[in-house]
Design an enzyme around this catalytic site. Structure first.
Site, PDB file in Angstrom:
ATOM      1  N   LYS A   3      44.977  21.888  34.684  1.00  0.00           N
ATOM      2  CA  LYS A   3      46.440  21.873  34.792  1.00  0.00           C
ATOM      3  C   LYS A   3      46.939  20.441  34.990  1.00  0.00           C
ATOM      4  O   LYS A   3      47.963  20.044  34.421  1.00  0.00           O
ATOM      5  CB  LYS A   3      46.894  22.779  35.945  1.00  0.00           C
ATOM      6  CG  LYS A   3      46.739  24.266  35.633  1.00  0.00           C
ATOM      7  CD  LYS A   3      47.866  24.771  34.762  1.00  0.00           C
ATOM      8  CE  LYS A   3      47.587  26.127  34.149  1.00  0.00           C
ATOM      9  NZ  LYS A   3      48.718  26.721  33.452  1.00  0.00           N
ATOM     10  N   ARG A  22      49.252  31.468  52.672  1.00  0.00           N
ATOM     11  CA  ARG A  22      49.746  31.120  51.334  1.00  0.00           C
ATOM     12  C   ARG A  22      51.252  31.319  51.270  1.00  0.00           C
ATOM     13  O   ARG A  22      51.838  32.055  52.082  1.00  0.00           O
ATOM     14  CB  ARG A  22      49.098  32.028  50.260  1.00  0.00           C
ATOM     15  CG  ARG A  22      47.614  31.818  50.080  1.00  0.00           C
ATOM     16  CD  ARG A  22      47.331  30.508  49.354  1.00  0.00           C
ATOM     17  NE  ARG A  22      45.912  30.280  49.173  1.00  0.00           N
ATOM     18  CZ  ARG A  22      45.111  29.729  50.096  1.00  0.00           C
ATOM     19  NH1 ARG A  22      45.596  29.360  51.264  1.00  0.00           N
ATOM     20  NH2 ARG A  22      43.829  29.535  49.838  1.00  0.00           N
ATOM     21  N   GLY A  51      46.302  38.977  27.815  1.00  0.00           N
ATOM     22  CA  GLY A  51      47.634  39.594  27.835  1.00  0.00           C
ATOM     23  C   GLY A  51      47.589  41.024  27.308  1.00  0.00           C
ATOM     24  O   GLY A  51      46.570  41.480  26.785  1.00  0.00           O
ATOM     25  N   ASP A  80      46.136  32.246  18.305  1.00  0.00           N
ATOM     26  CA  ASP A  80      45.648  31.334  19.352  1.00  0.00           C
ATOM     27  C   ASP A  80      46.288  29.957  19.158  1.00  0.00           C
ATOM     28  O   ASP A  80      46.330  29.438  18.044  1.00  0.00           O
ATOM     29  CB  ASP A  80      44.117  31.239  19.215  1.00  0.00           C
ATOM     30  CG  ASP A  80      43.487  30.642  20.446  1.00  0.00           C
ATOM     31  OD1 ASP A  80      42.669  31.317  21.080  1.00  0.00           O
ATOM     32  OD2 ASP A  80      43.822  29.477  20.783  1.00  0.00           O
ATOM     33  N   HIS A 100      43.615  38.876  42.464  1.00  0.00           N
ATOM     34  CA  HIS A 100      44.716  38.407  43.313  1.00  0.00           C
ATOM     35  C   HIS A 100      44.981  39.344  44.483  1.00  0.00           C
ATOM     36  O   HIS A 100      44.821  40.552  44.383  1.00  0.00           O
ATOM     37  CB  HIS A 100      45.982  38.223  42.467  1.00  0.00           C
ATOM     38  CG  HIS A 100      45.832  37.123  41.472  1.00  0.00           C
ATOM     39  ND1 HIS A 100      45.601  37.355  40.146  1.00  0.00           N
ATOM     40  CD2 HIS A 100      45.830  35.781  41.621  1.00  0.00           C
ATOM     41  CE1 HIS A 100      45.478  36.205  39.513  1.00  0.00           C
ATOM     42  NE2 HIS A 100      45.604  35.230  40.388  1.00  0.00           N
ATOM     43  N   TYR A 106      39.897  24.705  37.084  1.00  0.00           N
ATOM     44  CA  TYR A 106      41.227  25.203  36.692  1.00  0.00           C
ATOM     45  C   TYR A 106      42.315  24.188  37.067  1.00  0.00           C
ATOM     46  O   TYR A 106      43.144  23.806  36.239  1.00  0.00           O
ATOM     47  CB  TYR A 106      41.489  26.558  37.366  1.00  0.00           C
ATOM     48  CG  TYR A 106      42.928  26.972  37.308  1.00  0.00           C
ATOM     49  CD1 TYR A 106      43.523  27.296  36.092  1.00  0.00           C
ATOM     50  CD2 TYR A 106      43.714  27.014  38.469  1.00  0.00           C
ATOM     51  CE1 TYR A 106      44.856  27.658  36.035  1.00  0.00           C
ATOM     52  CE2 TYR A 106      45.042  27.384  38.416  1.00  0.00           C
ATOM     53  CZ  TYR A 106      45.608  27.697  37.194  1.00  0.00           C
ATOM     54  OH  TYR A 106      46.930  28.044  37.147  1.00  0.00           O
ATOM     55  N   SER A 143      50.369  24.297  38.472  1.00  0.00           N
ATOM     56  CA  SER A 143      49.831  25.052  39.614  1.00  0.00           C
ATOM     57  C   SER A 143      49.706  24.196  40.860  1.00  0.00           C
ATOM     58  O   SER A 143      49.440  22.986  40.780  1.00  0.00           O
ATOM     59  CB  SER A 143      48.446  25.569  39.224  1.00  0.00           C
ATOM     60  OG  SER A 143      47.799  26.101  40.347  1.00  0.00           O
ATOM     61  N   ALA A 200      50.412  29.851  28.049  1.00  0.00           N
ATOM     62  CA  ALA A 200      49.150  30.313  27.445  1.00  0.00           C
ATOM     63  C   ALA A 200      47.967  29.524  27.996  1.00  0.00           C
ATOM     64  O   ALA A 200      47.688  28.416  27.528  1.00  0.00           O
ATOM     65  CB  ALA A 200      49.231  30.160  25.927  1.00  0.00           C
ATOM     66  N   ALA A 201      47.302  30.085  29.004  1.00  0.00           N
ATOM     67  CA  ALA A 201      46.171  29.376  29.614  1.00  0.00           C
ATOM     68  C   ALA A 201      45.301  30.371  30.369  1.00  0.00           C
ATOM     69  O   ALA A 201      45.760  31.442  30.761  1.00  0.00           O
ATOM     70  CB  ALA A 201      46.676  28.313  30.585  1.00  0.00           C
ATOM     71  N   GLY A 222      36.238  27.140  47.707  1.00  0.00           N
ATOM     72  CA  GLY A 222      37.383  26.416  47.148  1.00  0.00           C
ATOM     73  C   GLY A 222      38.723  26.834  47.706  1.00  0.00           C
ATOM     74  O   GLY A 222      39.764  26.312  47.272  1.00  0.00           O
ATOM     75  N   ARG A 269      35.859  32.424  50.565  1.00  0.00           N
ATOM     76  CA  ARG A 269      35.707  32.248  49.113  1.00  0.00           C
ATOM     77  C   ARG A 269      35.687  30.748  48.831  1.00  0.00           C
ATOM     78  O   ARG A 269      36.551  30.019  49.329  1.00  0.00           O
ATOM     79  CB  ARG A 269      36.888  32.935  48.406  1.00  0.00           C
ATOM     80  CG  ARG A 269      36.790  32.953  46.908  1.00  0.00           C
ATOM     81  CD  ARG A 269      37.882  33.808  46.274  1.00  0.00           C
ATOM     82  NE  ARG A 269      39.209  33.239  46.444  1.00  0.00           N
ATOM     83  CZ  ARG A 269      40.325  33.778  45.946  1.00  0.00           C
ATOM     84  NH1 ARG A 269      40.269  34.913  45.267  1.00  0.00           N
ATOM     85  NH2 ARG A 269      41.489  33.214  46.137  1.00  0.00           N
TER      86      ARG A 269
HETATM   87  N1  UDP Z   1      42.107  37.031  49.306  1.00  0.00           N
HETATM   88  C1  UDP Z   1      41.362  37.885  50.128  1.00  0.00           C
HETATM   89  N2  UDP Z   1      40.787  39.002  49.546  1.00  0.00           N
HETATM   90  C2  UDP Z   1      40.932  39.299  48.221  1.00  0.00           C
HETATM   91  C3  UDP Z   1      41.714  38.438  47.408  1.00  0.00           C
HETATM   92  C4  UDP Z   1      42.267  37.306  47.982  1.00  0.00           C
HETATM   93  O1  UDP Z   1      41.202  37.652  51.325  1.00  0.00           O
HETATM   94  O2  UDP Z   1      40.370  40.312  47.770  1.00  0.00           O
HETATM   95  C5  UDP Z   1      42.732  35.843  49.913  1.00  0.00           C
HETATM   96  C6  UDP Z   1      42.255  34.529  49.306  1.00  0.00           C
HETATM   97  O3  UDP Z   1      41.118  34.052  49.987  1.00  0.00           O
HETATM   98  C7  UDP Z   1      43.479  33.633  49.520  1.00  0.00           C
HETATM   99  C8  UDP Z   1      44.661  34.609  49.435  1.00  0.00           C
HETATM  100  O4  UDP Z   1      44.120  35.915  49.641  1.00  0.00           O
HETATM  101  O5  UDP Z   1      43.454  33.085  50.816  1.00  0.00           O
HETATM  102  C9  UDP Z   1      45.372  34.574  48.101  1.00  0.00           C
HETATM  103  O6  UDP Z   1      44.393  34.687  47.077  1.00  0.00           O
HETATM  104  P1  UDP Z   1      44.784  34.886  45.548  1.00  0.00           P
HETATM  105  O7  UDP Z   1      43.507  35.016  44.765  1.00  0.00           O
HETATM  106  O8  UDP Z   1      45.785  35.984  45.417  1.00  0.00           O
HETATM  107  O9  UDP Z   1      45.547  33.554  45.161  1.00  0.00           O
HETATM  108  P2  UDP Z   1      45.107  31.984  45.241  1.00  0.00           P
HETATM  109  O10 UDP Z   1      45.557  31.514  46.591  1.00  0.00           O
HETATM  110  O11 UDP Z   1      43.634  31.895  45.023  1.00  0.00           O
HETATM  111  O12 UDP Z   1      45.895  31.358  44.148  1.00  0.00           O
END
Ligand code: UDP
Length: 333
Positions: free
Chosen positions: A145, A221, A36, A51, A189, A141, A117, A74-75, A284, A282
């Site tokens: 949660k 998303r 933060g 903490d 993000h 993660y 989440s 806080a996580a 997962g 990416r």
């Molecule tokens: N993403 C992407 N390039 C980046 C960051 C994210 O293509 O540099 C994609 C990611 O694969 C997902 C979406 O954008 O499909 C949202 O990712 P973010 O990490 O914002 O949130 P998440 O869905 O992981 O919570």
């Protein structure tokens, strides 16, 4: 009586503090300032740096302050990092929540709103995702949660504690006045990375895979404005304080946008080119995550007002333009 906001110096927590203060509530913030930012804490909030895993520290806060209810942000919250550091995630997220619940029970504080989440679902069986779908997290993660929710459930059964767990989808945007916003280090993000590219701070944005089973091949998303997300927390607080029973709600906008659609919207909002390269998937990342938020609308009376993707990006853009280096280095016009 005050509302105790744990993690009130983070991106989402700081927006909660500002909105609570807008409504004239007394707010106490606890944050260890590991991720933060001190500058994001509302100047009129009471602040304790510490903490939540430190039981003596937390007891001191509950003894000094008169706490009506807790909102718990806080996580640690990065999926990729959690795969490398699962023990850190379980320690901070799960053990931290255990200590918090112990101290709440000791001090007869009965209500907690908790940030969960969409990662608790893992790869969903169907979309839109409703709260009764199976939970099979695909990351450490998400597992933390889900475990935090279970800690709440069993504590609520044994003690005089009630909880609302809010399962967030993709949170973006910033307070309209742009004094607070999103600043993760390192940033992972999508929306901030797109906007940092628009500012010329990154040469391009890498799209993580364009071979998904979606219309344009990129992941879909559900993006929810941080201010709408927080209004649901305040409704959940009121619901609990009026004796509502423990429950779990999804928070999203019920609309899906692909990565390419987000980049196209950002080009329109910013008027910048935003160069793109295509990278590997990416690990997962599920292909499509879209929430059903009907339950939050029906039970809590939630009415999200900033559901246009252009507005979400516009508000985030205002923050990035005013604070190109994030917190600490404010550029005045
Ligand atoms: N993403 C992407 N390039 C980046 C960051 C994210 O293509 O540099 C994609 C990611 O694969 C997902 C979406 O954008 O499909 C949202 O990712 P973010 O990490 O914002 O949130 P998440 O869905 O992981 O919570």
């Amino acid at each position: 009586m005050s509302i105790l906001v744990l993690g009130g110096a983070g991106y989402i927590g700081s927006h909660a503090v500002y909105q609570l203060m807008d409504q004239g509530k007394d707010v106490v913030v606890v944050d260890n300032l590991e991720t933060g930012h001190r500058e994001s804490i509302h100047p009129e909030a009471v602040f304790y740096q510490g903490d939540i895993r430190n039981k003596e520290f937390l007891r001191t806060v509950f003894e000094k302050e008169s706490i009506a209810a807790v909102i718990h942000f806080a996580a640690n919250s990065l999926v990729g990092e959690s795969m490398d550091k699962p023990l850190q995630y379980f320690d901070n997220n799960v053990y931290g929540t255990q200590v918090l619940l112990q101290v709440m029970v000791e001090h007869h504080v009965k209500c907690i709103v908790f940030s969960s989440s969409a990662a608790t679902y893992g790869e969903p069986e169907s979309v839109p995702i409703t709260e009764n779908l199976p939970t099979n997290p695909t990351s450490a993660y998400g597992e933390t949660k889900l475990t935090m929710e279970k800690l709440m459930k069993w504590t609520a059964q044994a003690h005089d504690v009630r909880f609302v767990s809010l399962r967030y989808f993709n949170v973006a945007g910033a307070r309209e006045t742009a004094e607070i916003g999103e600043d993760h280090r390192p940033e992972s993000h999508l929306v901030p990375i797109i906007l940092q590219t628009a500012l010329g701070q990154r040469p391009h944005i890498t799209i993580f895979g364009e071979d998904y089973d979606t219309p344009d091949g990129t992941c879909i998303r559900d993006y929810v404005h941080v201010e709408d997300l927080i209004s649901a927390h305040i409704l959940a607080l009121d619901y609990l304080l009026e004796n509502g029973k423990s429950d779990i709600f999804n928070l999203g906008s019920s609309q899906g946008f692909s990565v390419k659609e987000m980049i196209a919207a950002a080009r329109t909002v910013t008027g910048k080119e935003i160069p793109v390269t295509i990278g590997d998937r990416r690990a997962g990342d599920p292909s499509i995550l879209i929430a059903s938020s009907e339950k939050a609308k029906q039970v809590l009376g939630w009415k999200p007002e900033r559901t246009s993707i252009d507005q979400i990006i516009q508000d985030a853009w205002r923050w990035h333009v005013a604070h190109p280096s994030g917190y600490g280095k404010v550029v005045k016009k």
